[in-house]
Design an enzyme around this catalytic site. Structure first.
Site, PDB file in Angstrom:
ATOM      1  N   GLU A   3      -1.533   5.317   0.450  1.00 25.29           N
ATOM      2  CA  GLU A   3      -2.706   5.119   1.318  1.00 25.29           C
ATOM      3  C   GLU A   3      -2.502   5.954   2.575  1.00 25.29           C
ATOM      4  O   GLU A   3      -1.432   5.930   3.160  1.00 25.29           O
ATOM      5  CB  GLU A   3      -2.885   3.642   1.679  1.00 25.29           C
ATOM      6  CG  GLU A   3      -1.663   2.802   1.469  1.00 25.29           C
ATOM      7  CD  GLU A   3      -1.726   1.383   2.008  1.00 25.29           C
ATOM      8  OE1 GLU A   3      -2.431   1.133   2.990  1.00 25.29           O
ATOM      9  OE2 GLU A   3      -1.021   0.543   1.446  1.00 25.29           O
ATOM     10  N   TYR A  37     -12.275   3.700   3.251  1.00 29.95           N
ATOM     11  CA  TYR A  37     -12.762   2.777   4.275  1.00 29.95           C
ATOM     12  C   TYR A  37     -12.300   3.174   5.672  1.00 29.95           C
ATOM     13  O   TYR A  37     -11.582   4.151   5.842  1.00 29.95           O
ATOM     14  CB  TYR A  37     -12.329   1.353   3.936  1.00 29.95           C
ATOM     15  CG  TYR A  37     -10.842   1.081   3.933  1.00 29.95           C
ATOM     16  CD1 TYR A  37      -9.984   1.756   3.061  1.00 29.95           C
ATOM     17  CD2 TYR A  37     -10.280   0.129   4.786  1.00 29.95           C
ATOM     18  CE1 TYR A  37      -8.629   1.484   3.043  1.00 29.95           C
ATOM     19  CE2 TYR A  37      -8.921  -0.143   4.767  1.00 29.95           C
ATOM     20  CZ  TYR A  37      -8.104   0.536   3.891  1.00 29.95           C
ATOM     21  OH  TYR A  37      -6.762   0.267   3.879  1.00 29.95           O
ATOM     22  N   ASP A  44     -10.169   2.052   8.826  1.00 28.34           N
ATOM     23  CA  ASP A  44      -9.085   1.150   9.173  1.00 28.34           C
ATOM     24  C   ASP A  44      -8.518   1.572  10.526  1.00 28.34           C
ATOM     25  O   ASP A  44      -8.063   2.702  10.679  1.00 28.34           O
ATOM     26  CB  ASP A  44      -7.993   1.241   8.096  1.00 28.34           C
ATOM     27  CG  ASP A  44      -6.994   0.096   8.193  1.00 28.34           C
ATOM     28  OD1 ASP A  44      -7.249  -0.850   8.976  1.00 28.34           O
ATOM     29  OD2 ASP A  44      -5.976   0.147   7.488  1.00 28.34           O
ATOM     30  N   GLU A  51      -9.603   5.975   5.963  1.00 22.39           N
ATOM     31  CA  GLU A  51      -8.413   5.818   5.113  1.00 22.39           C
ATOM     32  C   GLU A  51      -8.794   5.925   3.644  1.00 22.39           C
ATOM     33  O   GLU A  51      -9.788   5.367   3.199  1.00 22.39           O
ATOM     34  CB  GLU A  51      -7.740   4.464   5.394  1.00 22.39           C
ATOM     35  CG  GLU A  51      -6.616   4.151   4.402  1.00 22.39           C
ATOM     36  CD  GLU A  51      -5.653   3.067   4.864  1.00 22.39           C
ATOM     37  OE1 GLU A  51      -5.588   2.790   6.078  1.00 22.39           O
ATOM     38  OE2 GLU A  51      -4.977   2.491   4.004  1.00 22.39           O
ATOM     39  N   SER A  89      -7.155   5.013   0.053  1.00 23.25           N
ATOM     40  CA  SER A  89      -6.072   4.363  -0.701  1.00 23.25           C
ATOM     41  C   SER A  89      -6.212   4.795  -2.137  1.00 23.25           C
ATOM     42  O   SER A  89      -7.207   4.465  -2.786  1.00 23.25           O
ATOM     43  CB  SER A  89      -6.201   2.847  -0.645  1.00 23.25           C
ATOM     44  OG  SER A  89      -5.742   2.366   0.575  1.00 23.25           O
ATOM     45  N   HIS A 121       1.198   5.261   3.836  1.00 24.47           N
ATOM     46  CA  HIS A 121       2.021   4.211   3.226  1.00 24.47           C
ATOM     47  C   HIS A 121       2.102   4.385   1.719  1.00 24.47           C
ATOM     48  O   HIS A 121       1.090   4.614   1.063  1.00 24.47           O
ATOM     49  CB  HIS A 121       1.431   2.833   3.525  1.00 24.47           C
ATOM     50  CG  HIS A 121       1.330   2.526   4.994  1.00 24.47           C
ATOM     51  ND1 HIS A 121       0.692   1.420   5.472  1.00 24.47           N
ATOM     52  CD2 HIS A 121       1.809   3.177   6.077  1.00 24.47           C
ATOM     53  CE1 HIS A 121       0.771   1.404   6.800  1.00 24.47           C
ATOM     54  NE2 HIS A 121       1.436   2.466   7.189  1.00 24.47           N
ATOM     55  N   ASN A 137       3.126   2.612  -1.984  1.00 27.15           N
ATOM     56  CA  ASN A 137       3.228   1.296  -2.608  1.00 27.15           C
ATOM     57  C   ASN A 137       3.877   1.418  -3.971  1.00 27.15           C
ATOM     58  O   ASN A 137       3.532   2.326  -4.735  1.00 27.15           O
ATOM     59  CB  ASN A 137       1.833   0.688  -2.773  1.00 27.15           C
ATOM     60  CG  ASN A 137       1.201   0.398  -1.431  1.00 27.15           C
ATOM     61  OD1 ASN A 137       1.691  -0.424  -0.674  1.00 27.15           O
ATOM     62  ND2 ASN A 137       0.128   1.108  -1.117  1.00 27.15           N
ATOM     63  N   ARG A 150       4.782  -5.944  -4.281  1.00 27.68           N
ATOM     64  CA  ARG A 150       4.344  -4.580  -3.986  1.00 27.68           C
ATOM     65  C   ARG A 150       5.172  -4.159  -2.779  1.00 27.68           C
ATOM     66  O   ARG A 150       5.017  -4.692  -1.689  1.00 27.68           O
ATOM     67  CB  ARG A 150       2.855  -4.563  -3.636  1.00 27.68           C
ATOM     68  CG  ARG A 150       2.373  -3.219  -3.105  1.00 27.68           C
ATOM     69  CD  ARG A 150       0.876  -3.241  -2.835  1.00 27.68           C
ATOM     70  NE  ARG A 150       0.503  -4.174  -1.784  1.00 27.68           N
ATOM     71  CZ  ARG A 150       0.017  -3.814  -0.590  1.00 27.68           C
ATOM     72  NH1 ARG A 150      -0.167  -2.544  -0.292  1.00 27.68           N
ATOM     73  NH2 ARG A 150      -0.320  -4.727   0.300  1.00 27.68           N
ATOM     74  N   HIS A 179       5.737  -2.158   0.195  1.00 30.29           N
ATOM     75  CA  HIS A 179       4.819  -1.408   1.061  1.00 30.29           C
ATOM     76  C   HIS A 179       5.696  -0.590   2.004  1.00 30.29           C
ATOM     77  O   HIS A 179       6.319  -1.130   2.909  1.00 30.29           O
ATOM     78  CB  HIS A 179       3.984  -2.462   1.812  1.00 30.29           C
ATOM     79  CG  HIS A 179       2.875  -1.917   2.643  1.00 30.29           C
ATOM     80  ND1 HIS A 179       2.708  -2.269   3.958  1.00 30.29           N
ATOM     81  CD2 HIS A 179       1.865  -1.066   2.351  1.00 30.29           C
ATOM     82  CE1 HIS A 179       1.630  -1.667   4.445  1.00 30.29           C
ATOM     83  NE2 HIS A 179       1.100  -0.922   3.498  1.00 30.29           N
TER      84      HIS A 179
END
Lengths: 64, 495
Positions: free
Chosen positions: B10, B84, B86, B91, B93, B148, B150, B235, B237
């Site tokens: 993301e 979206y 953020d 962002e 993802s 980030h 995941n 998950r 992160h």
């Protein structure tokens, strides 16, 4: 060929090889420098004109 | 057996310009512009979001749960991704991917999404309000935003083992996957007097382990929000990485981390090198040292440089693949590529940096920064050098410097364009992407682990997707072939 001469010959050959290596490295170095120069020219052409203002105005709110 | 390393990235993009130079407004314009040009008006469903849940099971007093901003633009794309706003950044993802190479492709698809959104948005704005976007991690003035990763991890692994095993990798991997940065922008950074750093993000880290992502950022983030069956999955992160422009760097960042997590699941934490006694100091000091010689001590007094850590971790991953195969991460061929590139980049940064300037972002960036500095005899940290740093990450092709430094590509432009529209086929992203593509008018909302349908009569129907490894083309492809309407699909799933 005496022992002395053979060593002499080997030495000469080695020196010759070494100088070839050095010239290859130098050539590669020149090529890299040339490539970098071209790249810097290209960057110069697209870089935002007023760097000072461009950098100063870029302010973000922190994120994650 | 290690579980499949489903993974994704993301990215919060830096944003400049727009009406009133307000980043939140500009971010909303970007997301809405993309939503308008595609069929992506399906909104995100926040029902299962709980970013405040802590993997350690306890909530520290200082650890406030992050807020979710539900009023901002938020959409699901046909490729299964989420786009979206953020924290005042647009962002992207990526959808859940099943190999590091695929996740790299979908990260690049995200750049393409931003590029298209930017184009549409700027057509509606007067030139003086034009927006620009940057795939980077800070503004050079102390404000940072994240990239980030995941990774799906088995719940059987104790969280303390994740910390013990992965801290060495997270503090040291920047020697090959750091994005590079001109200057410093935090107190600790200023004290180092570094003119160039390996990592853009490292100096912002203040804790070893924690729940926060915006303040007191931790090397290991404990956000325990699996977006899947919490009995079986975690998950992980990972918030300490840089935004890479080099696809090979993204690939090695994901591939190395995924292999080490698989090795942890199969062989435990004791095989890993011991973490530095002071990991936060290590991640800073490694970033400030472009000579790669700086070493830090562990509890036994043994000292290692970031390079030494990476060397040991590469050997560990190599041994793991020899003994167990790397099936949890990728095909044998792709696993071989991960190890090969990781090794070449590691040896390259130490012995022949110019040879890896086509793969290592910090080397590529440092080369042009220093070239400019010497050409114009500029002082360190000059505005022109900072401008190069920023523009390296520009999303627009005609402005991007990363586009010009000769970075080695992995996926073709055509594959990336295809990735913008179509979801990966080997994870549940396939099911989400197909539903959004085929039945956009029948879906009320979607999120990572469910889709809500309104089929016109009766209550809304929520379809749960609690296992990220299911919902694949193999498992659900025929369902879409046999059911051409949403009503039929939902009936078949409920039947």
């Amino acid at each position: 060929m005496t022992e002395q001469e053979r060593i002499q010959k080997q030495r000469t050959e080695r020196t010759h090889e070494e100088s070839e290596d050095v010239s290859i490295v130098a050539k590669k170095g020149e090529q890299l420098k040339g490539e970098l120069d071209d790249l810097l020219d290209e960057i110069d052409a697209v870089l935002e004109e007023n760097a000072e203002e461009f950098v100063r105005n870029y302010v973000q709110k922190g994120g994650q | 057996m290690a579980i499949a390393k489903i993974l994704g990235i993301e990215t919060e993009y830096g944003v400049a310009g727009g009406p009133d130079f307000d980043p939140t407004t500009a971010s909303s314009i970007i997301v809405n512009a993309y939503a308008q040009q595609g069929r992506t008006r399906i909104t995100w469903d926040f029902n299962d979001e709980s970013p405040g849940t802590d993997a350690r099971g306890i909530l520290g007093l200082g650890a406030l749960a992050p807020m979710i901003e539900t009023h901002l633009a938020n959409t699901v794309l046909t490729n299964g991704a989420r786009l979206y706003v953020d924290h005042a950044h647009p962002e992207y993802s990526s959808p859940e991917c099943d190999t590091p190479a695929q996740a790299t492709l979908y990260d690049q698809a995200g750049e393409e999404v931003m590029r298209r959104a930017l184009q549409v948005a700027n057509e509606t704005l007067p030139p003086e309000l034009a927006i620009s976007l940057y795939k980077n991690n800070s503004d050079g003035k102390g404000n940072s935003y994240g990239t980030h990763e995941n990774y799906l991890v088995s719940r059987k692994v104790d969280f303390s083992d994740v910390v013990r095993a992965m801290v060495p990798h997270f503090v040291s991997r920047q020697v090959i996957v750091g994005a590079g940065k001109v200057g410093t922008e935090t107190k600790i950074g200023e004290a180092s007097r570094a003119d160039f750093q390996l990592s853009a993000r490292a100096e912002f880290f203040e804790e070893i382990v924690g729940l926060e992502t915006t303040l007191k950022r931790p090397i290991i983030n404990t956000r325990d929000e699996p977006h899947s069956d919490a009995e079986r999955f975690r998950r992980l992160h990972v918030i300490c990485g840089d935004a890479n422009m080099s696809p090979v760097a993204t690939f090695v960042k994901l591939g190395s981390t995924a292999l080490l997590l698989a090795a942890l699941e199969d062989g435990g934490a004791s095989q890993f090198p011991t973490p530095p006694t002071r990991p936060v100091r290590a991640i800073h000091e490694f970033s400030f040292d472009t000579t790669l010689r700086h070493a830090v001590a562990d509890d036994s007094g043994l000292t290692r440089s970031a390079w030494d850590y990476q060397d040991e971790l590469w050997l560990l991953a190599h041994r793991y693949v020899e003994r167990h195969g790397g099936a949890a991460v990728a095909s044998p061929e792709e696993t071989r590529q991960i190890l090969e590139q990781w090794r070449e980049m590691l040896d390259g940064v130490r012995d022949h940096p110019d040879d890896v300037a086509d793969r290592v972002d910090w080397v590529a960036k440092k080369r042009i920064v220093e070239g400019f500095q010497s050409r114009y005899d500029l002082p360190s940290r000059d505005a022109k050098l900072r401008a190069i740093d920023l523009q390296y990450h520009d999303v627009r092709r005609d402005k991007s410097l990363a586009q010009r430094v000769g970075l080695r590509q992995m996926a073709s432009d055509e594959d990336i364009r295809n990735g913008v529209l179509r979801a990966p086929e080997g994870t549940r992203a396939y099911f989400r992407g197909e539903c959004v593509t085929r039945f956009p008018d029948d879906i009320v909302s979607a999120n990572w682990d469910s889709i809500v349908f309104d089929v016109g009569h009766g209550p809304l129907q929520r379809i749960p997707m609690m296992d990220p490894t299911r919902g694949t083309r193999e498992l659900t492809g025929s369902l879409f072939e046999q059911n051409s309407t949403a009503i039929a699909l939902v009936a078949a799933l409920n039947g």
